[in-house]
Write an enzyme that holds these catalytic residues in place. Structure first.
Site, PDB file in Angstrom:
ATOM      1  N   ASP A  62      28.803   7.677  37.271  1.00  0.00           N
ATOM      2  CA  ASP A  62      27.857   6.820  36.412  1.00  0.00           C
ATOM      3  C   ASP A  62      27.899   5.460  37.233  1.00  0.00           C
ATOM      4  O   ASP A  62      29.299   5.256  37.213  1.00  0.00           O
ATOM      5  CB  ASP A  62      28.559   6.785  34.937  1.00  0.00           C
ATOM      6  CG  ASP A  62      29.057   5.528  34.259  1.00  0.00           C
ATOM      7  OD1 ASP A  62      27.884   4.656  34.183  1.00  0.00           O
ATOM      8  OD2 ASP A  62      28.970   4.551  33.154  1.00  0.00           O
ATOM      9  N   VAL A  63      26.877   4.822  37.363  1.00  0.00           N
ATOM     10  CA  VAL A  63      27.228   3.714  38.711  1.00  0.00           C
ATOM     11  C   VAL A  63      27.129   2.423  37.769  1.00  0.00           C
ATOM     12  O   VAL A  63      28.130   1.573  38.854  1.00  0.00           O
ATOM     13  CB  VAL A  63      25.372   3.514  39.299  1.00  0.00           C
ATOM     14  CG1 VAL A  63      25.393   4.998  40.249  1.00  0.00           C
ATOM     15  CG2 VAL A  63      24.193   3.304  38.132  1.00  0.00           C
ATOM     16  N   TYR A 154      14.416  -6.979  35.186  1.00  0.00           N
ATOM     17  CA  TYR A 154      14.229  -7.004  36.309  1.00  0.00           C
ATOM     18  C   TYR A 154      13.896  -7.401  37.577  1.00  0.00           C
ATOM     19  O   TYR A 154      14.304  -6.619  38.354  1.00  0.00           O
ATOM     20  CB  TYR A 154      13.094  -5.636  35.140  1.00  0.00           C
ATOM     21  CG  TYR A 154      12.338  -4.608  36.680  1.00  0.00           C
ATOM     22  CD1 TYR A 154      13.540  -3.570  36.403  1.00  0.00           C
ATOM     23  CD2 TYR A 154      11.702  -5.088  37.583  1.00  0.00           C
ATOM     24  CE1 TYR A 154      13.201  -2.622  38.140  1.00  0.00           C
ATOM     25  CE2 TYR A 154      10.785  -3.416  38.251  1.00  0.00           C
ATOM     26  CZ  TYR A 154      11.935  -2.689  38.550  1.00  0.00           C
ATOM     27  OH  TYR A 154      12.025  -1.968  39.456  1.00  0.00           O
TER      28      TYR A 154
END
Length: 287
Positions: A62-63, A154
């Protein structure tokens, strides 16, 4: 004089978010060249399936859990050896006009697309710099060079990844540690569900991006555009006055690439999965 092509055989390569999409295609390409590939992904079942098909290894990652990310890299080095290449590939792209994006989505975008890349890059530098060798590949986007309606946060994260990569590239000058920043157009993976096409902004396949990454590792370079024509298009639009540049973007349909899919039913499954992609953040354990 042409750059001497580097061999990737036997190199320890770590790819985040590589259970599918660009990461899986890159893992496939590198495994075929004899690299020792380790896949890190939140979806351990799919990661193990992908790794098994390639003869690679898969470890849970899980980054957004920074401590866990560091421990993941430690485990790779214990099992396989010093990391030669780190590819920071994990990323999400939920779409919405900024005033419709909730704060939880904003946090997920910042943690996965930016903070995880910063942490991964920092950890790679700490491991590679003392050895005087290594290569860090950060997956950004053409959205890191321009703004597109429907994906403001984003785009902000990808601009930041480009800036991070440029800065670290300069910091590492002369150390033997290299940095590449990959900036593809729309890539036909699950992340691009519901997205259309635009003139001169043609989408690419994950295999195209994988090949560009392989090429950048073999013959190191910083800027990696996929397709390469994006570089020329970006240079032209940046030379134009803002009004003309924005007019050209609209004429080519570039302003609709992401915004046209912000409420698309074709993206429902992806958007739902993206909303579950940062458990450490949601649980308040991201540090």
């Amino acid at each position: 004089m042409a750059k001497r092509e580097r061999s990737l055989a036997g190199k320890v390569v770590v790819i985040t978010g590589a259970a599918q999409g660009i990461g899986a295609s890159t893992a496939t390409a590198l495994s075929r060249l004899g690299a020792k590939v380790v896949i890190g992904d939140l979806d351990q079942v799919l990661a193990e399936k992908t790794a098994a098909e390639l003869g690679a290894e898969a470890l849970p990652l899980d980054v957004t859990d920074t401590r866990g990310f560091t421990e993941f890299l430690d485990e790779v080095e214990r099992r396989v050896g010093p990391i030669d290449v780190l590819i920071n590939n994990a990323g999400i792209m939920p779409l919405a006009p900024l005033d419709e994006e909730d704060d939880a989505a904003t946090r997920r975008l910042l943690e996965i697309n930016l903070h995880a890349v910063i942490h991964g890059t920092r950890e790679a530098v700490k491991r590679m710099r003392p050895r005087g060798t290594g290569h860090i590949v950060n997956i950004a986007s053409m959205a890191g060079k321009a703004g597109f309606p429907g994906a403001a946060t984003y785009c902000a994260t990808k601009h930041a990844v480009v800036g991070l990569s440029e800065s670290v590239h300069l910091e590492l000058h002369g150390t033997g540690v290299l940095v590449s920043c990959v900036m593809p157009a729309v890539v036909r993976t699950e992340l691009a569900s519901g997205l259309g096409e635009a003139k001169f902004f043609k989408s690419v396949q994950p295999e195209d991006v994988a090949q560009a990454i392989v090429d950048a590792l073999r013959r190191p370079k910083f800027d990696v555009f996929v397709p390469t024509s994006l570089d020329a298009m970006g240079r032209i639009t940046r030379l134009l006055p803002r009004r003309l540049g924005e007019g050209l973007l609209r004429a080519l349909g570039g302003d609709k690439i992401l915004s046209s899919a912000t409420h698309s039913s074709a993206r429902a499954e992806y958007e739902s999965r993206a909303a579950r992609s940062a458990p450490a953040v949601e649980n308040g354990t991201d540090s």
